[in-house]
Motif scaffolding. Structure first.
Motif, PDB file in Angstrom:
ATOM      1  N   THR A   1       0.839  -1.200   0.000  1.00 45.41           N
ATOM      2  CA  THR A   1       0.000   0.000   0.000  1.00 45.41           C
ATOM      3  C   THR A   1       0.872   1.247   0.000  1.00 45.41           C
ATOM      4  OG1 THR A   1      -1.768  -1.159   1.168  1.00 45.41           O
ATOM      5  CG2 THR A   1      -1.787   1.246   1.295  1.00 45.41           C
ATOM      6  N   GLN A   2       1.897   1.252   0.841  1.00 45.62           N
ATOM      7  CA  GLN A   2       2.794   2.415   0.915  1.00 45.62           C
ATOM      8  C   GLN A   2       3.558   2.610  -0.392  1.00 45.62           C
ATOM      9  OE1 GLN A   2       2.395   4.559   2.942  1.00 45.62           O
ATOM     10  NE2 GLN A   2       2.050   3.798   4.978  1.00 45.62           N
ATOM     11  N   ILE A   3       3.992   1.518  -1.010  1.00 42.83           N
ATOM     12  CA  ILE A   3       4.710   1.606  -2.293  1.00 42.83           C
ATOM     13  C   ILE A   3       3.781   2.171  -3.359  1.00 42.83           C
ATOM     14  CG2 ILE A   3       5.719   0.233  -4.168  1.00 42.83           C
ATOM     15  CD1 ILE A   3       6.849  -1.615  -1.921  1.00 42.83           C
ATOM     16  N   ASN A   4       2.546   1.693  -3.382  1.00 44.58           N
ATOM     17  CA  ASN A   4       1.573   2.206  -4.355  1.00 44.58           C
ATOM     18  C   ASN A   4       1.308   3.689  -4.146  1.00 44.58           C
ATOM     19  OD1 ASN A   4       1.357  -0.281  -5.609  1.00 44.58           O
ATOM     20  ND2 ASN A   4      -0.441  -0.896  -4.418  1.00 44.58           N
ATOM     21  N   LYS A   5       1.215   4.116  -2.884  1.00 40.21           N
ATOM     22  CA  LYS A   5       1.027   5.539  -2.598  1.00 40.21           C
ATOM     23  C   LYS A   5       2.210   6.355  -3.100  1.00 40.21           C
ATOM     24  CE  LYS A   5      -1.948   5.318   1.468  1.00 40.21           C
ATOM     25  NZ  LYS A   5      -2.034   5.572   2.919  1.00 40.21           N
ATOM     26  N   LEU A   6       3.433   5.842  -2.854  1.00 41.65           N
ATOM     27  CA  LEU A   6       4.632   6.538  -3.341  1.00 41.65           C
ATOM     28  C   LEU A   6       4.631   6.637  -4.858  1.00 41.65           C
ATOM     29  CD1 LEU A   6       7.658   5.270  -1.209  1.00 41.65           C
ATOM     30  CD2 LEU A   6       6.874   7.618  -1.447  1.00 41.65           C
ATOM     31  N   LYS A   7       4.296   5.530  -5.526  1.00 38.99           N
ATOM     32  CA  LYS A   7       4.279   5.519  -6.988  1.00 38.99           C
ATOM     33  C   LYS A   7       3.233   6.499  -7.516  1.00 38.99           C
ATOM     34  CE  LYS A   7       4.043   1.409  -8.798  1.00 38.99           C
ATOM     35  NZ  LYS A   7       3.918  -0.043  -9.025  1.00 38.99           N
ATOM     36  N   ASN A   8       2.053   6.513  -6.903  1.00 39.88           N
ATOM     37  CA  ASN A   8       1.001   7.446  -7.325  1.00 39.88           C
ATOM     38  C   ASN A   8       1.415   8.886  -7.087  1.00 39.88           C
ATOM     39  OD1 ASN A   8      -0.632   5.337  -8.154  1.00 39.88           O
ATOM     40  ND2 ASN A   8      -1.796   5.265  -6.234  1.00 39.88           N
ATOM     41  N   TYR A   9       2.062   9.136  -5.969  1.00 41.54           N
ATOM     42  CA  TYR A   9       2.528  10.489  -5.646  1.00 41.54           C
ATOM     43  C   TYR A   9       3.557  10.952  -6.676  1.00 41.54           C
ATOM     44  CZ  TYR A   9       4.676  14.356  -3.143  1.00 41.54           C
ATOM     45  OH  TYR A   9       5.172  15.584  -2.799  1.00 41.54           O
ATOM     46  N   GLU A  10       4.504  10.053  -6.995  1.00 39.23           N
ATOM     47  CA  GLU A  10       5.542  10.397  -7.953  1.00 39.23           C
ATOM     48  C   GLU A  10       4.984  10.588  -9.357  1.00 39.23           C
ATOM     49  OE1 GLU A  10       8.394   7.260  -7.481  1.00 39.23           O
ATOM     50  OE2 GLU A  10       9.175   8.101  -5.603  1.00 39.23           O
ATOM     51  N   ASN A  11       3.913   9.866  -9.680  1.00 35.40           N
ATOM     52  CA  ASN A  11       3.282   9.992 -11.000  1.00 35.40           C
ATOM     53  C   ASN A  11       2.270  11.127 -11.046  1.00 35.40           C
ATOM     54  OD1 ASN A  11       4.742   7.800 -11.932  1.00 35.40           O
ATOM     55  ND2 ASN A  11       3.126   6.327 -11.446  1.00 35.40           N
ATOM     56  N   GLY A  12       2.022  11.765  -9.892  1.00 38.17           N
ATOM     57  CA  GLY A  12       1.091  12.876  -9.844  1.00 38.17           C
ATOM     58  C   GLY A  12      -0.358  12.460  -9.910  1.00 38.17           C
ATOM     59  N   THR A  13      -0.656  11.212  -9.567  1.00 43.08           N
ATOM     60  CA  THR A  13      -2.039  10.746  -9.630  1.00 43.08           C
ATOM     61  C   THR A  13      -2.714  10.714  -8.276  1.00 43.08           C
ATOM     62  OG1 THR A  13      -1.328   8.441  -9.478  1.00 43.08           O
ATOM     63  CG2 THR A  13      -1.668   9.351 -11.696  1.00 43.08           C
ATOM     64  N   GLU A  14      -2.048  11.203  -7.270  1.00 43.79           N
ATOM     65  CA  GLU A  14      -2.675  11.212  -5.945  1.00 43.79           C
ATOM     66  C   GLU A  14      -2.979  12.620  -5.537  1.00 43.79           C
ATOM     67  OE1 GLU A  14      -1.166  10.018  -1.690  1.00 43.79           O
ATOM     68  OE2 GLU A  14      -1.754   8.281  -2.885  1.00 43.79           O
TER      69      GLU A  14
END
Length: 186
Positions: A173-186
Motif C-alpha cells: 500500500t505504501q509503495i503504491n502511494k509513493l508511486k502514485n505520488y511520484e506519477n502525480g495521480t494522488e
C-alpha cells in the motif's frame, strides 16, 4: 589457497579474542560493526538506540565467543546475537504487540520497486508496527522460517504468518502511494 589462509587467519583472531586479547576483539569489532549496526537499524528506528543495542550485543559476542564452534560463518553467528539482542531490547521497551490472528493469505506481491532507494525502503519498513516489522525482518531479510520466528518471539506459527502477510500488505500500500505520488495521480 587464499581462502584457506583467510579462514585460518579468522580462526586465529577468534582464538585470540577467546583469550581476551583486546587487539583481536578490536579487529573483530572494526570488521563487523558497520554491518551489524545495519542489522540493528533494521529492527530499531533510532540510530542511537540501535548503536547502543549493537554495543551491548558485541559485549555478548566477546563474552560468549568461546562458544563459537566454527560451524557456519562467524559473521552469521554474530548476526544472530545482534538479532536476538534487538528482539530483547524491543521486548523490554514493550514496543511490540502481536495480534493473535491465525488467518493469513499467501498473496504474491511485487518485489519492492527498484526505483526506491535504500533509505526509502528502510523508511517504509520503519513505518510498520513493531510486530509486523520484526516478523518481516526475520523472515524476509534474515531468512528465518515461520516456526523459527514463532519460537524466537514466543508466538504461534500462524501469528508469524499473519504478521508477515499484514506487513506485506502495508508495504505494498505504501509503495503504491509513493508511486502514485511520484506519477502525480494522488
Amino acid at each position: 589457497m587464499t581462502v584457506i589462509a583467510l579462514h585460518q587467519k579468522e580462526i586465529e583472531i577468534i582464538q585470540l579474542a577467546v583469550d581476551n586479547n583486546r587487539q583481536a576483539q578490536r579487529k573483530i569489532y572494526t570488521q563487523f560493526s558497520a554491518k551489524m549496526l545495519g542489522v540493528c537499524r533494521q529492527y530499531i528506528k533510532d540510530i542511537h538506540q540501535a548503536e547502543d543495542v549493537m554495543i551491548t550485543a558485541f559485549m555478548k559476542v566477546f563474552t560468549n565467543i568461546k562458544n563459537f564452534e566454527n560451524k557456519g560463518s562467524f559473521e552469521g553467528w554474530i548476526r544472530r546475537i545482534m538479532v536476538n539482542e534487538c528482539i530483547s531490547y524491543i521486548r523490554v521497551q514493550k514496543k511490540v504487540n502481536f495480534i493473535e490472528d491465525e488467518s493469513y493469505s499467501e498473496e504474491s506481491f511485487n518485489n519492492i520497486e527498484s526505483q526506491l532507494s535504500l533509505e526509502d525502503i528502510q523508511f517504509l519498513i520503519d513505518s510498520l508496527p513493531e510486530g509486523y516489522k520484526m516478523v518481516f525482518n526475520l523472515f524476509a531479510i534474515e531468512g528465518y522460517k515461520h516456526h523459527e520466528i514463532a519460537s524466537m518471539l514466543g508466538i504461534n506459527e500462524g501469528t508469524s504468518k499473519s504478521q508477515l502477510s499484514q506487513a506485506r500488505k502495508m508495504l505494498q500500500t505504501q509503495i503504491n502511494k509513493l508511486k502514485n505520488y511520484e506519477n502525480g495521480t494522488e
